[in-house]
Design an enzyme around this catalytic site. Structure first.
Site, PDB file in Angstrom:
ATOM      1  N   LYS A   1     -16.545  11.261  -5.694  1.00 22.90           N
ATOM      2  CA  LYS A   1     -15.670  10.409  -6.505  1.00 22.90           C
ATOM      3  C   LYS A   1     -16.143   8.978  -6.316  1.00 22.90           C
ATOM      4  O   LYS A   1     -16.288   8.514  -5.179  1.00 22.90           O
ATOM      5  CB  LYS A   1     -14.236  10.566  -6.015  1.00 22.90           C
ATOM      6  CG  LYS A   1     -13.264   9.474  -6.419  1.00 22.90           C
ATOM      7  CD  LYS A   1     -11.869   9.973  -6.214  1.00 22.90           C
ATOM      8  CE  LYS A   1     -10.886   8.902  -5.870  1.00 22.90           C
ATOM      9  NZ  LYS A   1      -9.507   9.418  -5.873  1.00 22.90           N
TER      10      LYS A   1
ATOM     11  N   LYS B   1     -15.488   5.044  -6.929  1.00 19.73           N
ATOM     12  CA  LYS B   1     -14.448   4.074  -7.276  1.00 19.73           C
ATOM     13  C   LYS B   1     -15.024   3.065  -8.261  1.00 19.73           C
ATOM     14  O   LYS B   1     -16.138   2.558  -8.067  1.00 19.73           O
ATOM     15  CB  LYS B   1     -13.972   3.352  -6.015  1.00 19.73           C
ATOM     16  CG  LYS B   1     -13.480   4.254  -4.908  1.00 19.73           C
ATOM     17  CD  LYS B   1     -12.298   5.072  -5.321  1.00 19.73           C
ATOM     18  CE  LYS B   1     -11.025   4.257  -5.339  1.00 19.73           C
ATOM     19  NZ  LYS B   1      -9.847   5.082  -5.667  1.00 19.73           N
TER      20      LYS B   1
ATOM     21  N   ASP C   1     -12.869   7.036 -10.431  1.00 17.65           N
ATOM     22  CA  ASP C   1     -11.471   6.620 -10.337  1.00 17.65           C
ATOM     23  C   ASP C   1     -11.419   5.133 -10.659  1.00 17.65           C
ATOM     24  O   ASP C   1     -11.978   4.325  -9.922  1.00 17.65           O
ATOM     25  CB  ASP C   1     -10.930   6.872  -8.923  1.00 17.65           C
ATOM     26  CG  ASP C   1      -9.437   6.577  -8.834  1.00 17.65           C
ATOM     27  OD1 ASP C   1      -8.851   6.804  -7.764  1.00 17.65           O
ATOM     28  OD2 ASP C   1      -8.851   6.118  -9.848  1.00 17.65           O
TER      29      ASP C   1
ATOM     30  N   GLU D   1     -10.461   9.638 -13.465  1.00 20.17           N
ATOM     31  CA  GLU D   1      -9.152   9.507 -12.812  1.00 20.17           C
ATOM     32  C   GLU D   1      -8.519   8.183 -13.199  1.00 20.17           C
ATOM     33  O   GLU D   1      -9.139   7.124 -13.053  1.00 20.17           O
ATOM     34  CB  GLU D   1      -9.307   9.615 -11.297  1.00 20.17           C
ATOM     35  CG  GLU D   1      -8.021   9.528 -10.514  1.00 20.17           C
ATOM     36  CD  GLU D   1      -8.224   9.758  -9.026  1.00 20.17           C
ATOM     37  OE1 GLU D   1      -9.295  10.268  -8.616  1.00 20.17           O
ATOM     38  OE2 GLU D   1      -7.307   9.397  -8.262  1.00 20.17           O
TER      39      GLU D   1
ATOM     40  N   ASP E   1      -3.130   9.855 -11.622  1.00 18.21           N
ATOM     41  CA  ASP E   1      -2.831   9.567 -10.207  1.00 18.21           C
ATOM     42  C   ASP E   1      -1.662   8.579 -10.148  1.00 18.21           C
ATOM     43  O   ASP E   1      -0.514   8.979  -9.971  1.00 18.21           O
ATOM     44  CB  ASP E   1      -4.090   9.005  -9.517  1.00 18.21           C
ATOM     45  CG  ASP E   1      -3.852   8.761  -8.022  1.00 18.21           C
ATOM     46  OD1 ASP E   1      -4.737   8.191  -7.375  1.00 18.21           O
ATOM     47  OD2 ASP E   1      -2.774   9.114  -7.523  1.00 18.21           O
TER      48      ASP E   1
ATOM     49  N   LYS F   1      -0.508  13.745  -4.127  1.00 20.84           N
ATOM     50  CA  LYS F   1      -0.624  13.089  -2.823  1.00 20.84           C
ATOM     51  C   LYS F   1       0.735  13.177  -2.140  1.00 20.84           C
ATOM     52  O   LYS F   1       1.750  12.682  -2.676  1.00 20.84           O
ATOM     53  CB  LYS F   1      -1.003  11.615  -2.979  1.00 20.84           C
ATOM     54  CG  LYS F   1      -2.388  11.375  -3.577  1.00 20.84           C
ATOM     55  CD  LYS F   1      -2.649   9.892  -3.765  1.00 20.84           C
ATOM     56  CE  LYS F   1      -4.019   9.641  -4.381  1.00 20.84           C
ATOM     57  NZ  LYS F   1      -4.231   8.202  -4.682  1.00 20.84           N
TER      58      LYS F   1
ATOM     59  N   GLU G   1      -9.654  16.056  -2.110  1.00 24.19           N
ATOM     60  CA  GLU G   1     -10.426  14.923  -1.582  1.00 24.19           C
ATOM     61  C   GLU G   1      -9.860  14.567  -0.209  1.00 24.19           C
ATOM     62  O   GLU G   1      -9.681  13.393   0.127  1.00 24.19           O
ATOM     63  CB  GLU G   1     -10.352  13.719  -2.524  1.00 24.19           C
ATOM     64  CG  GLU G   1      -8.941  13.274  -2.822  1.00 24.19           C
ATOM     65  CD  GLU G   1      -8.824  12.022  -3.662  1.00 24.19           C
ATOM     66  OE1 GLU G   1      -9.835  11.542  -4.208  1.00 24.19           O
ATOM     67  OE2 GLU G   1      -7.696  11.494  -3.746  1.00 24.19           O
TER      68      GLU G   1
HETATM   69  C1  MUC Z   1      -6.939   6.700  -5.079  1.00 22.10           C
HETATM   70  O1  MUC Z   1      -6.472   5.975  -5.939  1.00 22.10           O
HETATM   71  O2  MUC Z   1      -7.314   7.815  -5.370  1.00 22.10           O
HETATM   72  C2  MUC Z   1      -8.385   8.080  -2.747  1.00 22.10           C
HETATM   73  C3  MUC Z   1      -9.686   8.080  -2.405  1.00 22.10           C
HETATM   74  C4  MUC Z   1     -10.157   6.760  -2.456  1.00 22.10           C
HETATM   75  O3  MUC Z   1     -11.306   6.348  -2.194  1.00 22.10           O
HETATM   76  O4  MUC Z   1      -9.155   5.966  -2.848  1.00 22.10           O
HETATM   77  C5  MUC Z   1      -7.938   6.693  -2.728  1.00 22.10           C
HETATM   78  C6  MUC Z   1      -6.922   6.173  -3.649  1.00 22.10           C
HETATM   79 MG    MG Z   2      -6.769   7.560  -7.542  1.00 21.77          MG
END
Ligand code: MUC
Ligand code: MG
Length: 373
Positions: A167, A169, A198, A224, A249, A273, A327
């Site tokens: 994943k 960011k 994400d 995401e 999310d 979560k 994750e």
């Molecule tokens: C999110 O927003 O998913 C989960 C993994 C990551 O690197 O950030 C978190 C928060």
């Molecule tokens: Mg997220």
């Protein structure tokens, strides 16, 4: 006769260094602050939960510091004197004294579940519906990093076979530059790994419509939360028009949010979560809603440490609805551990610890070392 009554609730903030900076859309974490909540019964059984947000209050408005005051001053008083198996009653009582504050509520609810399972000498999963699986795929996340650093980190993890999906960011850079970075990474990896992104709700509708097609073309498997939390209709428009999976999310922070995402066909996957949802009970409700609608669930993380990660892993191993992996890598991002035996990660999966409760025991020397004074 076992006395499940809660005698005390203790909290402490652990500041744990990370193996490398973890860059989110609007902030960078170099350490993770964990609110460790410990519930002790009259029989002396101790259960633990973690109050964790991903690197601070930027994600959901709570932080280790705000969670500590909510637990100490408002939530613990309505739990002390109740039994650890009175989770529904305590959840209702918590709603009566604190609105939202779900990350803080999750820490106390999970500590109660852990103590309850330990008092019965059963794995936490047994209180969450029983055994659906003993391990689950585990994706690794990279913050916004330079291309070569990302390629090195990912190829290392592929070669060791610790992870097979990643994943990435986004949201910290100019969208065009961000997409070019991800597309270049996908080209360098040439199909060796499953890649997801994400965007942490940072793009508006115009930006998403302009730049998401470039990610789809680059072969990104799942997007995401590209757009703002409350704009469910925008997420639905993207989910119904672009040929790629979307995961909600920030848009799903309660069972009702999940119902809205399902009703509007706003995502094919929901990030579950246990932190953002306020604990294991509400998370189970979200999974039930998603599953009834054919929406997949992903066991997601707020970068919890081993205790919080294990609690989420027990839920993921009890609920068949977690059919889009996990994750749950949090402990691997931490430079040091504070439990005696680490959770096992191999062959792209994470494995459920055995033993009562979460199956993990605190390393009290390490806890002392990381405790904020
Ligand atoms: C999110 O927003 O998913 C989960 C993994 C990551 O690197 O950030 C978190 C928060
Ligand atoms: Mg997220």
């Amino acid at each position: 006769m076992t006395n499940l009554t809660i005698r005390s609730v203790e909290t402490r903030i652990l500041d744990v260094p990370l193996i490398r900076p973890h860059k989110f859309a609007t902030s960078t974490a170099t350490a993770q602050s964990v609110l460790l909540v410990s519930v002790t019964t009259e029989d002396g059984v101790v259960g633990h939960g973690e109050g964790v947000t991903p690197g601070g209050p930027w994600w959901g408005g709570e932080s280790a510091e705000t969670m500590q005051i909510l637990v100490e001053k408002y939530l613990a008083p309505v739990a002390i004197g109740r039994r650890v198996d009175e989770v529904p009653a305590v959840l209702d009582a918590m709603e009566g004294v604190v609105s939202r504050g779900r990350f803080a509520k999750a820490a106390l609810e999970i500590a109660m579940f852990d103590a309850w399972a330990r008092a019965l000498d059963v794995p936490l999963r047994s209180l969450l519906g029983g055994a659906a699986r003993d391990s689950i795929e585990c994706t690794w996340a990279l913050g916004a990093m330079p291309l070569d650093e990302m390629v090195d980190e990912i190829t290392g993890l592929l070669d060791s076979d610790r992870h097979r999906s990643f994943k990435l960011k986004m949201g910290a850079l100019d969208p065009a530059e961000d997409v070019a970075r991800i597309a270049a990474l996908a080209e360098r990896l040439d199909g060796r790994a499953s890649l997801r992104v994400d965007i942490n709700a940072r793009w508006d509708r115009l930006t998403a419509n302009m730049y998401l097609p470039g990610l789809v073309e680059a072969g990104i498997e799942l997007i995401e939360q590209p757009t703002p939390t409350e704009q469910i209709e925008v997420l639905a428009e993207l989910n119904q028009t672009l040929p790629v999976q979307f995961m909600a999310d920030e848009s799903v922070q309660s069972p009702h949010d999940a119902l809205e995402v399902v009703r509007r066909d706003a995502a094919g996957v929901i990030a579950v979560k246990t932190t953002k949802l306020g604990g294991l009970t509400r998370s189970k409700e979200v999974v039930a809603i998603a599953r009834a609608a054919g929406v997949a669930c992903h066991a997601a993380t707020s970068l919890e440490g081993p205790i919080g990660t294990a609690a989420s892993l027990h839920l993921a191993c009890a609920e068949p609805g977690f059919n889009y992996g996990s994750e749950l890598f949090g402990p691997l991002l931490m430079a040091e551990s504070y439990v005696t035996e680490p959770i096992r990660y191999e062959s792209g999966r994470v494995f459920l610890p055995e033993g009562p409760g979460t199956g993990l025991e605190l390393d009290h020397d390490a806890v002392e070392r990381f405790t904020r004074r």
